[in-house]
Design a protein around this motif. Structure first.
Motif, PDB file in Angstrom:
ATOM      1  N   UNK A   1      -3.470  14.373  -1.226  1.00 56.25           N
ATOM      2  CA  UNK A   1      -3.174  15.412  -0.238  1.00 56.25           C
ATOM      3  C   UNK A   1      -3.473  14.917   1.176  1.00 56.25           C
ATOM      4  N   UNK A   2      -4.545  14.141   1.318  1.00 54.30           N
ATOM      5  CA  UNK A   2      -4.953  13.670   2.637  1.00 54.30           C
ATOM      6  C   UNK A   2      -3.958  12.672   3.217  1.00 54.30           C
ATOM      7  N   UNK A   3      -3.476  11.736   2.400  1.00 54.12           N
ATOM      8  CA  UNK A   3      -2.566  10.720   2.948  1.00 54.12           C
ATOM      9  C   UNK A   3      -1.221  11.341   3.336  1.00 54.12           C
ATOM     10  N   UNK A   4      -0.802  12.373   2.622  1.00 58.43           N
ATOM     11  CA  UNK A   4       0.420  13.084   3.008  1.00 58.43           C
ATOM     12  C   UNK A   4       0.205  13.812   4.331  1.00 58.43           C
TER      13      UNK A   4
ATOM     14  N   UNK B   1      -0.135  11.404   7.439  1.00 53.54           N
ATOM     15  CA  UNK B   1       1.126  10.770   7.821  1.00 53.54           C
ATOM     16  C   UNK B   1       2.229  11.781   8.138  1.00 53.54           C
ATOM     17  N   UNK B   2       1.875  13.080   8.088  1.00 53.13           N
ATOM     18  CA  UNK B   2       2.868  14.134   8.318  1.00 53.13           C
ATOM     19  C   UNK B   2       4.122  13.848   7.481  1.00 53.13           C
ATOM     20  N   UNK B   3       3.880  13.611   6.185  1.00 51.70           N
ATOM     21  CA  UNK B   3       4.934  13.112   5.290  1.00 51.70           C
ATOM     22  C   UNK B   3       5.481  14.166   4.340  1.00 51.70           C
ATOM     23  N   UNK B   4       5.228  15.442   4.611  1.00 56.66           N
ATOM     24  CA  UNK B   4       5.687  16.490   3.705  1.00 56.66           C
ATOM     25  C   UNK B   4       7.207  16.525   3.572  1.00 56.66           C
TER      26      UNK B   4
ATOM     27  N   UNK C   1       0.855  -1.184   0.000  1.00 54.55           N
ATOM     28  CA  UNK C   1       0.000   0.000   0.000  1.00 54.55           C
ATOM     29  C   UNK C   1       0.897   1.241   0.000  1.00 54.55           C
ATOM     30  N   UNK C   2       0.320   2.348  -0.416  1.00 52.48           N
ATOM     31  CA  UNK C   2       1.067   3.602  -0.371  1.00 52.48           C
ATOM     32  C   UNK C   2       1.422   3.950   1.069  1.00 52.48           C
TER      33      UNK C   2
ATOM     34  N   UNK D   1       5.408   4.915   5.394  1.00 52.68           N
ATOM     35  CA  UNK D   1       5.941   4.635   6.734  1.00 52.68           C
ATOM     36  C   UNK D   1       7.345   4.041   6.640  1.00 52.68           C
ATOM     37  N   UNK D   2       7.571   3.171   5.668  1.00 55.91           N
ATOM     38  CA  UNK D   2       8.905   2.582   5.499  1.00 55.91           C
ATOM     39  C   UNK D   2       9.932   3.646   5.113  1.00 55.91           C
TER      40      UNK D   2
END
Length: 307
Positions: free
Chosen positions: A162-165, A168-171, A135-136, A141-142
């Motif tokens: 935009x939501x999944x970024x 996950x605080x993945x910016x 999954x994305x 997370x990896x």
């Protein structure tokens, strides 16, 4: 965890072509550092972006195992392909269908995530592996603390991307591919921390990003698949704005039949003005550009090996 900064010793052990016991990671902790990593200085460290996660024998494209395999040999970012499942999960799969890269058949969107997880991925030669479709979110997370993921544009709505970024605080380690300045404007107006791999193949496109007030600090520019003299003024105009430029060799130089010619092509891309190469042959391209890495660079702080 012991970390060794990139330098002469690291390059010597990497240039042999043997995999390392650790991973070549990018030490990028947040969006501000990601913007700094991609800022053109004129003395940057050239690097590789693995197209579809890197396409190497034994390691299927768009798999976490492929990412890890590449990072055992060379530092890299990864361009990956998010697609929607029947139950609106997001998985990594380039094609709309499963036939080429898995032991399944039919469309990705006709299966639930649970059904897709029962399938297995094939490598570049069509050999079945034990690896699952990730999954994305699993990939995000990896990747934290290891590398940067660049999300290509497939069938996932902008809102979901935009939501999944955001969730996950993945910016700081997930970028978004945009084909136009208006697409970049959509994301930037909702989350000004997101960094883009932006299609900027012409001076007109450059001007459109400026008209939409997209900060150049948030852009790494994809200028096309061909290394040609006509790119020189575009490189100059982007570089003076602090923008790194990338050529994708997947549809062009990766397909050259001779390894020596491919090496020559990868090196010419960096020598002629690009800062990074997006390649299917991530290991080969990474080895080819090692001699071009400067002895000193302000970007060394971002590169290390984990043990």
């Amino acid at each position: 965890m012991k970390r060794i900064l990139i330098g002469s010793a690291l390059l010597c052990c990497t240039i042999t072509g043997f995999a390392q016991s650790g991973l070549h990671v990018l030490k990028i902790r947040n969006a501000k550092e990601l913007r700094s990593f991609f800022r053109f200085t004129g003395n940057d460290i050239p690097f590789i972006s693995g197209h579809r996660g890197g396409v190497n024998k034994g390691f299927p494209e768009n798999s976490i195992e492929a990412f890890e395999n590449t990072l055992r040999h060379t530092p890299a970012t990864f361009e990956i392909d998010p697609r929607l499942t029947k139950d609106s999960a997001i998985v990594l799969m380039h094609d709309a269908t499963l036939n080429r890269t898995t032991n399944g058949t039919g469309k990705v969107g006709d299966y639930t995530l649970a059904e897709l997880k029962k399938m297995r991925l094939k490598d570049v030669d069509g050999n079945l592996t034990d690896f699952q479709i990730p999954t994305l979110e699993e990939a995000i997370k990896w990747a934290r603390g290891k590398t940067v993921l660049i999300l290509d544009k497939k069938d996932v709505p902008f809102e979901m991307t935009a939501d999944i970024i955001r969730r996950n605080k993945a910016e700081g380690h997930v970028m978004v591919t945009v084909h136009t300045a208006k697409e970049a404007k959509w994301y930037h107006s909702r989350n000004p921390e997101i960094v883009f791999e932006a299609f900027v193949k012409t001076q007109k496109a450059l001007e459109e990003y400026e008209q939409e007030n997209i900060p150049w600090t948030h852009i790494m520019a994809y200028v096309g698949p061909d290394n040609k003299p006509e790119l020189k003024p575009l490189y100059e105009n982007l570089n003076k704005r602090g923008v790194m430029c990338m050529i994708s060799t997947a549809p062009t130089y990766d397909k050259l039949p001779d390894a020596a010619e491919r090496t020559k092509a990868y090196q010419a891309i960096i020598k002629d003005g690009a800062s990074l190469i997006e390649a299917d042959r991530s290991l080969e391209a990474g080895a080819a550009i090692l001699p071009l890495i400067p002895a000193q660079s302000p970007k060394k702080k971002f590169f290390s090996i984990t043990k």
